[in-house]
Design a protein around this motif. Structure first.
Motif: not given
Length: 101
Positions: A67-92
């Motif tokens: 979770s990255a904070g409070e959900m907020r109303r938006a014109r199209s519904g709700q806005r929910a901030p989420v922090e995402v971390g992704i790890v990829y493995s490459r040959p390098s």
């Protein structure tokens, strides 16, 4: 003794435990978005990351979300901030990406 220290330091830089820990994104939890919403966003990020990984010739290692904070109303519904971390493995080596969505 000096050789042992140099060897241990080099093994961490080449791909040992210390190097692997360095590629794990550190997410900052900020309360407000329910866990069910965070998990739904995480599953969507996994699907997108798998597609991106196959396009760039990499392997998806892990996807974390918080979770990255409070959900907020938006014109199209709700806005929910989420922090995402992704790890990829490459040959390098491993590559981490992180941001708030």
């Amino acid at each position: 003794m000096l050789w042992v220290i140099l060897l241990l330091g080099a093994s961490g830089m080449v791909g040992g435990y210390a190097a692997e820990q360095a590629t794990i994104p550190k997410l900052q939890y900020r309360p407000g978005t329910p866990n069910t919403v965070v998990e739904t966003c995480r599953q969507a990020a996994i699907a997108a990351a798998r597609t991106h990984a196959s396009e760039m010739g990499a392997e998806l290692v892990r996807v974390d979300a918080a979770s990255a904070g409070e959900m907020r109303r938006a014109r199209s519904g709700q806005r929910a901030p989420v922090e995402v971390g992704i790890v990829y493995s490459r040959p390098s080596g491993r590559e981490a990406r992180q941001g708030v969505v």
